[in-house]
Enzyme design. Sequence first.
Site, mmCIF file in Angstrom:
data_model
loop_
_atom_site.group_PDB
_atom_site.id
_atom_site.type_symbol
_atom_site.label_atom_id
_atom_site.label_comp_id
_atom_site.label_asym_id
_atom_site.label_seq_id
_atom_site.Cartn_x
_atom_site.Cartn_y
_atom_site.Cartn_z
ATOM 1 N N TYR A 297 0.847 -1.203 0.000
ATOM 2 C CA TYR A 297 0.000 0.000 0.000
ATOM 3 C C TYR A 297 0.875 1.243 0.000
ATOM 4 O O TYR A 297 1.714 1.445 0.896
ATOM 5 C CB TYR A 297 -0.898 -0.025 1.224
ATOM 6 C CG TYR A 297 -2.098 0.893 1.157
ATOM 7 C CD1 TYR A 297 -3.336 0.400 0.767
ATOM 8 C CD2 TYR A 297 -2.006 2.243 1.504
ATOM 9 C CE1 TYR A 297 -4.458 1.226 0.723
ATOM 10 C CE2 TYR A 297 -3.118 3.070 1.456
ATOM 11 C CZ TYR A 297 -4.335 2.558 1.072
ATOM 12 O OH TYR A 297 -5.438 3.368 1.028
ATOM 13 N N TYR A 341 -5.862 5.216 -7.108
ATOM 14 C CA TYR A 341 -6.075 5.152 -5.657
ATOM 15 C C TYR A 341 -7.476 4.603 -5.429
ATOM 16 O O TYR A 341 -8.462 5.315 -5.472
ATOM 17 C CB TYR A 341 -5.933 6.553 -5.061
ATOM 18 C CG TYR A 341 -6.243 6.637 -3.582
ATOM 19 C CD1 TYR A 341 -5.473 5.944 -2.654
ATOM 20 C CD2 TYR A 341 -7.287 7.426 -3.117
ATOM 21 C CE1 TYR A 341 -5.745 6.031 -1.293
ATOM 22 C CE2 TYR A 341 -7.566 7.525 -1.759
ATOM 23 C CZ TYR A 341 -6.791 6.820 -0.857
ATOM 24 O OH TYR A 341 -7.063 6.914 0.481
#
Length: 388
Positions: A297, A341
């Site tokens: 991430y 995202y």
Amino acid sequence: MSARKADTLGGRAAVVGIGATEFSKDSGRSELKLAVEAVQAALDDAGLTPADVDGLVTFTMDTSPEITVAQACGIGDLTFFSRVHYGGGAACATVQQAALAVATGVAEVVVCYRAFNERSGRRFGSGVQHREPSAEGAALGWSLPFGLLTPASWVAMAAQRYLYAYGLTPEVFGHVAVTDRRHAATNPAAYFHGKPITLADHAASRWIVEPLRLLDCCQETDGGQALVVTSVERARDLPRPPAVITAAAQGAGRGQEQMTSFYRDDLAGLPEMGVVARQLWRGSGLTSADIDVAILYDHFTPFVLMQLEEFGFCGRGEAAGFVAEDALPLNTHGGQLGEAYLHGMNGIAEAVRQIRGTSVNQVPGAARALVTAGTGVPTSGLLLGADG
């Protein structure tokens, strides 16, 4: 998975379908429509229909409730529906919850989804605009009055401490940005397709909150992503090679807050991801040396470096050199910095593609993938592997 002993979840469920909308800055449609498109695409990919689905999992932040998505998709009765808190930290936990439901017989086919107009609608990067009073929000009272109003400002505190602790400069963060954008440049689905960057580009980008520059911060995206989870036995009868859930875990560290854990003993690491790492390694019997590809991430570049260190891929303070050497295939879709995202859900999809052998930046023979969810918050992680 207990922090003290291994669980028995591994190998009992698999991701069998992935689907997404296009990734854009202005989708031109509702978040519900994005969710429905992603769910339908994932079911098509899995060779299943809405009638096969009896479970749905999403994020607490999602504006499209499970029952509404079920109705809009033509899904019938639901025996399992759930949501996971803490923003991007929920990504891998949605799959964990789906796997738990499948493994225990609560549901047979569970779809995990996330859909938002994060660029054209509510932009998380704009920081705190308004909060209803809550016990969780009280922690922000120690930070907001002093100007720490955005996720970038909260992460900058930890990033500055990391640099100080190991005698580094902000340029080290550029290795993550360059790696992600290199992969995004060859990924047609990525927003930054065809747009690689150099370390010089990173160093020349404007400051956001020192020591973070513009190219240290992920983009903001409109879009949806969905994943289909079912039993390994059923997966073997479906058209795509399954990505078996080898291990799954959630983690929150001692003294954890949501992105403002400034009163912990050490700001130069990510204890919550350490909790996840220990569980994943214990539950799978694997080590960092066994991983073929890592999808970490990357809302902010410093936290990618800290994650590599928490998982034991390298020593403390050594992750920038590790990334610079391309010692491990990393974020082969371009990550949230380069592809989109989507609160980490697109990263899980990329791990599935790597296990299937269909990634645009395929790692030859990839059979074991590590995926992580958002850091700086209570988080989660997955190990996905090839069947057999």
